[in-house]
Design a protein around this motif. Structure first.
Motif, PDB file in Angstrom:
ATOM      1  N   ASN A 293       0.826  -1.209   0.000  1.00  0.00           N
ATOM      2  CA  ASN A 293       0.000   0.000   0.000  1.00  0.00           C
ATOM      3  C   ASN A 293       0.859   1.258   0.000  1.00  0.00           C
ATOM      4  O   ASN A 293       0.553   2.237  -0.696  1.00  0.00           O
ATOM      5  N   ILE A 294       1.936   1.245   0.798  1.00  0.00           N
ATOM      6  CA  ILE A 294       2.828   2.407   0.852  1.00  0.00           C
ATOM      7  C   ILE A 294       3.456   2.656  -0.508  1.00  0.00           C
ATOM      8  O   ILE A 294       3.502   3.799  -0.992  1.00  0.00           O
ATOM      9  N   ILE A 295       3.941   1.602  -1.148  1.00  0.00           N
ATOM     10  CA  ILE A 295       4.589   1.746  -2.456  1.00  0.00           C
ATOM     11  C   ILE A 295       3.602   2.263  -3.502  1.00  0.00           C
ATOM     12  O   ILE A 295       3.914   3.177  -4.284  1.00  0.00           O
ATOM     13  N   GLU A 296       2.401   1.710  -3.523  1.00  0.00           N
ATOM     14  CA  GLU A 296       1.406   2.141  -4.518  1.00  0.00           C
ATOM     15  C   GLU A 296       1.023   3.608  -4.320  1.00  0.00           C
ATOM     16  O   GLU A 296       0.885   4.363  -5.286  1.00  0.00           O
ATOM     17  N   LYS A 297       0.856   4.016  -3.069  1.00  0.00           N
ATOM     18  CA  LYS A 297       0.506   5.413  -2.792  1.00  0.00           C
ATOM     19  C   LYS A 297       1.688   6.334  -3.097  1.00  0.00           C
ATOM     20  O   LYS A 297       1.497   7.464  -3.576  1.00  0.00           O
ATOM     21  N   SER A 298       2.889   5.859  -2.821  1.00  0.00           N
ATOM     22  CA  SER A 298       4.084   6.661  -3.110  1.00  0.00           C
ATOM     23  C   SER A 298       4.244   6.880  -4.605  1.00  0.00           C
ATOM     24  O   SER A 298       4.656   7.966  -5.042  1.00  0.00           O
ATOM     25  N   ILE A 299       3.923   5.883  -5.393  1.00  0.00           N
ATOM     26  CA  ILE A 299       4.008   6.013  -6.856  1.00  0.00           C
ATOM     27  C   ILE A 299       3.014   7.065  -7.346  1.00  0.00           C
ATOM     28  O   ILE A 299       3.325   7.873  -8.240  1.00  0.00           O
ATOM     29  N   ARG A 300       1.818   7.084  -6.761  1.00  0.00           N
ATOM     30  CA  ARG A 300       0.841   8.101  -7.153  1.00  0.00           C
ATOM     31  C   ARG A 300       1.297   9.498  -6.726  1.00  0.00           C
ATOM     32  O   ARG A 300       1.143  10.472  -7.479  1.00  0.00           O
ATOM     33  N   ARG A 301       1.885   9.587  -5.526  1.00  0.00           N
ATOM     34  CA  ARG A 301       2.395  10.886  -5.061  1.00  0.00           C
ATOM     35  C   ARG A 301       3.554  11.349  -5.927  1.00  0.00           C
ATOM     36  O   ARG A 301       3.725  12.551  -6.179  1.00  0.00           O
ATOM     37  N   HIS A 302       4.349  10.417  -6.409  1.00  0.00           N
ATOM     38  CA  HIS A 302       5.452  10.728  -7.329  1.00  0.00           C
ATOM     39  C   HIS A 302       4.917  11.382  -8.604  1.00  0.00           C
ATOM     40  O   HIS A 302       5.460  12.383  -9.097  1.00  0.00           O
ATOM     41  N   ALA A 303       3.816  10.829  -9.133  1.00  0.00           N
ATOM     42  CA  ALA A 303       3.220  11.382 -10.352  1.00  0.00           C
ATOM     43  C   ALA A 303       2.684  12.786 -10.108  1.00  0.00           C
ATOM     44  O   ALA A 303       2.867  13.697 -10.934  1.00  0.00           O
ATOM     45  N   VAL A 304       2.042  13.010  -8.973  1.00  0.00           N
ATOM     46  CA  VAL A 304       1.511  14.336  -8.633  1.00  0.00           C
ATOM     47  C   VAL A 304       2.646  15.337  -8.502  1.00  0.00           C
ATOM     48  O   VAL A 304       2.556  16.482  -8.979  1.00  0.00           O
ATOM     49  N   ARG A 305       3.728  14.913  -7.861  1.00  0.00           N
ATOM     50  CA  ARG A 305       4.868  15.814  -7.658  1.00  0.00           C
ATOM     51  C   ARG A 305       5.482  16.248  -8.991  1.00  0.00           C
ATOM     52  O   ARG A 305       5.784  17.426  -9.201  1.00  0.00           O
ATOM     53  N   LEU A 306       5.647  15.295  -9.908  1.00  0.00           N
ATOM     54  CA  LEU A 306       6.247  15.624 -11.203  1.00  0.00           C
ATOM     55  C   LEU A 306       5.402  16.648 -11.963  1.00  0.00           C
ATOM     56  O   LEU A 306       5.921  17.647 -12.477  1.00  0.00           O
ATOM     57  N   LEU A 307       4.111  16.407 -12.039  1.00  0.00           N
ATOM     58  CA  LEU A 307       3.245  17.281 -12.824  1.00  0.00           C
ATOM     59  C   LEU A 307       3.055  18.650 -12.171  1.00  0.00           C
ATOM     60  O   LEU A 307       2.733  19.627 -12.854  1.00  0.00           O
ATOM     61  N   SER A 308       3.240  18.722 -10.873  1.00  0.00           N
ATOM     62  CA  SER A 308       3.079  20.012 -10.188  1.00  0.00           C
ATOM     63  C   SER A 308       4.338  20.879 -10.285  1.00  0.00           C
ATOM     64  O   SER A 308       4.289  22.070  -9.989  1.00  0.00           O
ATOM     65  N   THR A 309       5.433  20.272 -10.721  1.00  0.00           N
ATOM     66  CA  THR A 309       6.703  21.033 -10.795  1.00  0.00           C
ATOM     67  C   THR A 309       7.145  21.310 -12.220  1.00  0.00           C
ATOM     68  O   THR A 309       8.134  22.008 -12.431  1.00  0.00           O
ATOM     69  N   ASN A 310       6.433  20.786 -13.213  1.00  0.00           N
ATOM     70  CA  ASN A 310       6.865  20.977 -14.595  1.00  0.00           C
ATOM     71  C   ASN A 310       5.637  21.052 -15.492  1.00  0.00           C
ATOM     72  O   ASN A 310       5.004  20.041 -15.805  1.00  0.00           O
ATOM     73  N   ASN A 311       5.301  22.261 -15.902  1.00  0.00           N
ATOM     74  CA  ASN A 311       4.117  22.453 -16.745  1.00  0.00           C
ATOM     75  C   ASN A 311       4.307  21.895 -18.149  1.00  0.00           C
ATOM     76  O   ASN A 311       3.337  21.575 -18.837  1.00  0.00           O
ATOM     77  N   GLU A 312       5.556  21.802 -18.603  1.00  0.00           N
ATOM     78  CA  GLU A 312       5.811  21.313 -19.958  1.00  0.00           C
ATOM     79  C   GLU A 312       5.709  19.787 -20.049  1.00  0.00           C
ATOM     80  O   GLU A 312       5.656  19.226 -21.139  1.00  0.00           O
ATOM     81  N   LYS A 313       5.717  19.134 -18.904  1.00  0.00           N
ATOM     82  CA  LYS A 313       5.553  17.683 -18.831  1.00  0.00           C
ATOM     83  C   LYS A 313       6.620  16.930 -19.617  1.00  0.00           C
ATOM     84  O   LYS A 313       6.345  15.939 -20.302  1.00  0.00           O
TER      85      LYS A 313
END
Length: 343
Positions: A293-313
């Motif tokens: 559960n921790i790993i799966e949630k961390s992977i989702r948080r990783h995706a949120v972090r990337l998209l929130s820091t780079n608008n060009e994706k």
């Protein structure tokens, strides 16, 4: 005065056949009874195992299955017993080929341990292994719980239990939280289910393996209240909670399987969280499901972090695969909040 009746049996039979009240077909109840007898006959045929015959063993398949077993983190005693059973079956097969006497094998098992400690995974390995060893013709695993076995009225439970046993013939019937079958006492329908299972392990001993699974303490109580179960399930395996070191190994394996990597700081954050859970006495701190559960949630948080820091994706390969410290911390935090809500 005597009256002599001239009774012609053939004429009477012909009249009966032409009679309007005689059904032209068998009643549905009779058909159902015949179908039931046919099913039982089929089951008896299926129940005849390979007591005096030996199936050709695929050693490569067996070694592949055992390799999968050995790759599991921890569970040393469980692995040792599975290897022992493999040796026992192979020697028994050799004795059969030499015409030596062999008693019927009783391979029904009891798995004790918390959720997420590998019980279901090992049951699937057992099914496949015993298929390749010639003990079971199919080796499939039917996973059930109380709701799948216990009915809502008298007689319903036996029907449900027999249906599940029939599905599992040739393989493994895995009953999770088996102790719940005895929760309601003597008046509960669970007792009827237990009686049906006890009969099934005797009737299909050469064509079915039943595994009862559940928490250690509850299973111990269940066995003390039902000596019949204890005597028919001679193999008992305990699945201990994982240590923090083992949980970290499991986490890294899960991350690798999903083609991610844990950063050094991320791994350290996960280790600190698991140690804290051990310190406060979390009941499932050794639970591999917690790590998943921790790993799966961390992977989702990783995706949120990337998209929130780079608008060009546009991201590098490294950015796409590395789980950083803050991703792990957020994943642990979400698991903590869910635990508090469930409590």
């Amino acid at each position: 005065m005597r009256i002599k009746l001239n009774i012609n049996p053939e004429a009477q039979l012909a009249n009966l056949k032409n009679s309007a009240w005689l059904p032209s077909k068998l009643p549905e109840t009779i058909k159902s009874a015949k179908a039931l007898r046919n099913d039982k006959t089929k089951e008896k045929k299926l129940s005849k195992g390979t007591e005096n015959t030996v199936k050709e063993i695929n050693n490569e398949a067996i070694e592949e299955i055992l390799k999968e077993l050995n790759c599991l983190v921890g569970l040393q005693e469980v692995k040792a017993l599975i290897h022992e059973l493999r040796s026992f079956v192979e020697v028994r097969n050799m004795r059969i080929q030499e015409g030596l006497s062999n008693e019927s094998m009783a391979l029904h098992m009891i798995f004790k341990g918390n959720p997420g400690t590998g019980k279901t995974t090992v049951s699937r390995i057992v099914g496949r292994l015993f298929k390749e060893l010639g003990v079971l013709p199919k080796g499939h695993v039917i996973e059930v719980e109380r709701a799948d076995l216990v009915g809502e009225y008298i007689g319903h439970t036996a029907i449900r239990a027999r249906e599940q046993v029939k599905k599992a013939l040739g393989g493994v019937l895995f009953i999770d939280e088996a102790y719940s079958l005895a929760r309601g006492g003597d008046k509960d329908f669970g007792k009827e289910c237990v009686d049906c299972l006890v009969k099934s392990v005797e009737d299909f001993r050469d064509n079915l393996i039943v595994i009862l699974s559940g928490y250690k303490d509850e299973m111990d109580i269940f066995l003390r209240t039902n000596p019949g179960i204890r005597s028919r399930f001679p193999i008992q395996l305990e699945f201990p909670d994982y240590e923090t070191k083992e949980l970290l190994e499991i986490a890294e394996a899960m991350v690798k399987e999903r083609e991610y990597l844990l950063s050094g700081e991320g791994k350290l954050a996960l280790e600190r969280y698991l140690n804290e859970q051990e310190r406060i006495g979390h009941p499932h701190r050794g639970n591999a499901r917690l790590v998943r559960n921790i790993i799966e949630k961390s992977i989702r948080r990783h995706a949120v972090r990337l998209l929130s820091t780079n608008n060009e994706k546009k991201f590098s390969r490294q950015e796409l695969i590395v789980l950083e410290r803050q991703d792990i911390i957020e994943g642990c935090k979400q698991c903590c909040e869910e635990k508090e809500i469930s409590q």
